[in-house]
Design a protein around this motif. Structure first.
Motif, PDB file in Angstrom:
ATOM      1  N   ARG A  14       0.631  -1.067   0.061  1.00  0.00           N
ATOM      2  CA  ARG A  14      -0.132  -0.071  -0.067  1.00  0.00           C
ATOM      3  C   ARG A  14       0.897   1.290   0.029  1.00  0.00           C
ATOM      4  O   ARG A  14       0.599   2.216   0.759  1.00  0.00           O
ATOM      5  N   GLN A  16       2.170   4.913  -0.951  1.00  0.00           N
ATOM      6  CA  GLN A  16       1.180   6.102  -1.138  1.00  0.00           C
ATOM      7  C   GLN A  16       1.876   6.839  -2.392  1.00  0.00           C
ATOM      8  O   GLN A  16       1.131   6.811  -3.270  1.00  0.00           O
ATOM      9  N   ALA A  40      -1.748  -2.818  -3.832  1.00  0.00           N
ATOM     10  CA  ALA A  40      -2.613  -1.889  -3.748  1.00  0.00           C
ATOM     11  C   ALA A  40      -2.081  -0.323  -3.629  1.00  0.00           C
ATOM     12  O   ALA A  40      -2.501   0.070  -2.509  1.00  0.00           O
ATOM     13  N   PRO A  41      -1.455   0.044  -4.613  1.00  0.00           N
ATOM     14  CA  PRO A  41      -0.955   1.282  -4.322  1.00  0.00           C
ATOM     15  C   PRO A  41      -1.788   2.226  -4.386  1.00  0.00           C
ATOM     16  O   PRO A  41      -3.108   2.478  -4.978  1.00  0.00           O
ATOM     17  N   ARG A  42      -1.839   3.396  -3.248  1.00  0.00           N
ATOM     18  CA  ARG A  42      -2.861   4.375  -3.094  1.00  0.00           C
ATOM     19  C   ARG A  42      -3.372   5.226  -4.186  1.00  0.00           C
ATOM     20  O   ARG A  42      -4.640   5.352  -4.526  1.00  0.00           O
ATOM     21  N   ASP A  43      -2.379   5.484  -5.323  1.00  0.00           N
ATOM     22  CA  ASP A  43      -2.764   6.345  -6.248  1.00  0.00           C
ATOM     23  C   ASP A  43      -2.945   5.651  -7.817  1.00  0.00           C
ATOM     24  O   ASP A  43      -2.598   6.047  -8.785  1.00  0.00           O
ATOM     25  N   ASN A  47       2.041   4.829 -12.340  1.00  0.00           N
ATOM     26  CA  ASN A  47       2.118   5.999 -11.594  1.00  0.00           C
ATOM     27  C   ASN A  47       3.088   7.121 -12.354  1.00  0.00           C
ATOM     28  O   ASN A  47       4.121   6.818 -12.209  1.00  0.00           O
ATOM     29  N   PRO A 120       3.553   1.185   4.080  1.00  0.00           N
ATOM     30  CA  PRO A 120       3.278   2.539   3.634  1.00  0.00           C
ATOM     31  C   PRO A 120       3.806   3.624   4.558  1.00  0.00           C
ATOM     32  O   PRO A 120       4.455   3.427   5.506  1.00  0.00           O
ATOM     33  N   ARG A 122       3.403   6.445   5.923  1.00  0.00           N
ATOM     34  CA  ARG A 122       3.222   7.036   7.150  1.00  0.00           C
ATOM     35  C   ARG A 122       3.192   6.015   8.199  1.00  0.00           C
ATOM     36  O   ARG A 122       4.183   6.169   9.186  1.00  0.00           O
TER      37      ARG A 122
END
Lengths: 246, 246
Positions: A14, A16, A40-43, A47, A120, A122
């Motif tokens: 994941r 970000q 499941a990359p956020r964007d 990319n 991820p 954060r």
């Protein structure tokens, strides 16, 4: 084309910001690692920001394996490391990068597939992710300032991989028929489902932590395929016994 | 205030972008290094972009020693390392980061002052700079992709410094609260008895080898007490479920 040399898969869970995915690709390729998996990359994916940052290592992004969830990403792996910064209350062996990559090099030399998970930016990996790993990699950073970013964390793993793969090879141990991640996952699911039916996860307030503990237990055990078959068999037999009635 | 612990000075020679200076400060402080010297930064000093990037390690920038030239920056140093990516045609000892930081730790322990030079982002150190160093640090990167950025280069030096200064004790592998032999034995017996009742060891001709396999499985697993309790619990619950009846 990925390099021929057997090597650990680098799994970004994941992630970000695209920039960080690109920087991670560069860090990998600095040390000859080129098998990236992205969960499941956020964007979304591909990319453009990742591509822009990866300059020179863009091939790794083109060839990266996009996965819907973590079990898919580690389905072929016999041994999974999770990188964490914080101390976790999970009973797993904890290695520094050097020990971890030495172990990875040994395992890979004897034909096992190895994956390394990075969380991820954060929050890092969830306990649920870590429960799927066999061991933890913890970088001994300054406790007053433990904030490594994603690419730096990948860089240190790559650096130690490079060091250990070129270190004198330890004599091959014969690892008989080690269960893959997908097989362990299926076993974990089988137990979770039957035990749920049997009312094991009780009281509700403790159910989640019991499940995490159980998952940790399976993923921590060095199981062969025969072990996994036997553990499935045990559970099936208990259910049959129940169904026959006392 | 810089930390009390003797340590090498990190010398950034003619750094260009403020962001990279800030990122280098972070990389230093990740591994407890906090003595930065900055030689003739391209964009002047202080640099707001460096401050913005350094978040959390900003103190290092406030306390950094600004120097007009390299001789000023290494005036107090008894031993100077220069980091380079490319091979140089200079007759100097070349160390990898591990060897270099081991040597640095030895020298510092015996009271010598040590400095490590990092060149500008694009071109790296000039031959004239390297001529002022006693030895070279070369990171064994992928020859096909040797482009480490400034902060990454500082990070790897810091990582090895941290490893070498603490070299004596290897970090403990934490496997807390390991189950005793007697506890594993009791667990094995519990499973064997209940599974016998449940008719698991079938057919008779295979019963003995199944039991041996199961015993092997328990004794091979690195279990904690909590694991053993959970495995007892699972079996008891399956029996209770059976006794309640389908």
């Amino acid at each position: 084309m990925p390099s021929e040399e057997p090597q650990p898969a680098i799994v970004l869970v994941r992630p970000q910001m695209g920039e960080n995915i690109g920087a991670a690709a560069r860090a990998m390729w600095n040390f000859g690692l080129d098998r990236m998996r992205i969960v499941a990359p956020r964007d979304g994916w591909p990319n453009p920001k990742a591509d822009a940052m990866a300059s020179g290592a863009g091939r790794l992004l083109d060839e990266a394996q996009l996965c819907a969830d973590l079990p898919e990403a580690i389905g072929d792996s016999a041994f999974v490391f999770a990188t964490t910064a914080r101390q976790r209350d999970l009973t797993k062996p904890v290695f520094d990068p050097e020990e971890a990559m030495r172990l990875a090099a040994d395992k890979i030399a004897s034909g096992e597939k190895v994956a390394i998970l990075f969380g991820p930016e954060r929050a890092g990996l969830e306990n649920e992710d870590i429960a799927r790993a066999n061991a933890i990699i913890s970088v001994p950073v300054n406790p007053a300032f433990p904030s490594l970013n994603l690419a730096q964390c990948v860089l240190l793993a790559g650096y130690e991989w490079q060091r250990q793969r070129t270190a004198a090879p330890t004599p091959a141990r014969t690892v008989p028929d080690v269960a893959t991640g997908a097989e362990v996952e299926a076993l974990a699911r089988h137990y979770e489902e039957r035990l749920e039916e049997a009312g094991f996860f009780f009281p509700d307030s403790k159910a989640e932590s019991m499940k995490v503990h159980l998952r940790n237990l399976w993923s921590r055990m060095p199981m062969t395929r025969a072990d996994v078959r036997m553990l499935h068999g045990i559970l099936r037999q208990m259910v049959r016994w129940k169904e026959r009635g006392g």
